[in-house]
Design a protein around this motif. Structure first.
Motif, mmCIF file in Angstrom:
data_model
loop_
_atom_site.group_PDB
_atom_site.id
_atom_site.type_symbol
_atom_site.label_atom_id
_atom_site.label_comp_id
_atom_site.label_asym_id
_atom_site.label_seq_id
_atom_site.Cartn_x
_atom_site.Cartn_y
_atom_site.Cartn_z
ATOM 1 N N GLU A 70 0.814 -1.214 0.000
ATOM 2 C CA GLU A 70 0.000 0.000 0.000
ATOM 3 C C GLU A 70 0.849 1.267 0.000
ATOM 4 N N HIS A 75 -2.574 5.883 4.268
ATOM 5 C CA HIS A 75 -3.468 6.566 3.341
ATOM 6 C C HIS A 75 -3.374 8.069 3.527
ATOM 7 N N PHE A 113 -12.110 4.655 -0.391
ATOM 8 C CA PHE A 113 -10.691 4.510 -0.697
ATOM 9 C C PHE A 113 -10.513 4.076 -2.151
ATOM 10 N N GLU A 120 -0.763 2.955 -3.387
ATOM 11 C CA GLU A 120 -1.040 3.640 -2.128
ATOM 12 C C GLU A 120 -2.544 3.849 -1.953
ATOM 13 N N PHE A 121 -2.994 3.817 -0.689
ATOM 14 C CA PHE A 121 -4.399 4.065 -0.383
ATOM 15 C C PHE A 121 -4.639 5.570 -0.376
ATOM 16 N N GLU A 123 -7.974 8.494 -0.093
ATOM 17 C CA GLU A 123 -9.352 8.582 0.405
ATOM 18 C C GLU A 123 -9.983 9.899 -0.006
#
Length: 131
Positions: A70, A75, A113, A120-121, A123
């Motif tokens: 991730e 995030h 998300f 990568e996360f 949001e």
């Protein structure tokens, strides 16, 4: 001593140009500038939202080592006015989503998300009326 603001979040990326394009064209950030670090190896790019340079994203290219699945951050969340519109827009661009629906928290905040170019996360977050 008190913290005044979140300065920036650094995200390690494999291809800085690809990531700049993603964060400007998909996420909607403004590319402020790119520079070469003093070591002449690492490239840094800074991006910010439409409200100015209150908080920034720093993309970092040229590190050694592998990215976690991730990315190097868990995030990064971006405040939006209409999370449903953003959900549809991100879907229409073919960007991979982590979940297939928007989550609503007890305070009315809503989010979803999606994945950046290095997994990568990211949001999109709409604050609740009780936030």
């Amino acid at each position: 001593m008190a913290v005044r603001k979140l300065e920036h979040v650094g995200i390690m990326v494999k291809d800085i140009e690809k990531s700049i394009a993603f964060y400007t064209e998909v996420v909607g950030l403004k590319h402020l500038y790119t520079m070469l670090h003093t070591n002449n190896v690492i490239k840094l790019a800074f991006l910010a939202g439409s409200d100015g340079q209150e908080s920034e994203i720093e993309l970092i290219e040229g590190y050694d080592g592998q990215l976690a699945e991730e990315g190097r951050t868990h995030h990064v969340a971006f405040t939006v006015d209409d999370v449903e519109a953003e959900f549809k827009r991100i879907q229409s661009l073919g960007v991979p989503l982590k979940d297939t629906e928007i989550t609503t928290l007890p305070n009315g905040a809503r989010y979803f998300f999606f994945y950046g170019p290095d997994g990568e996360f990211l949001e999109m977050f709409q604050p609740g009326t009780n936030a």
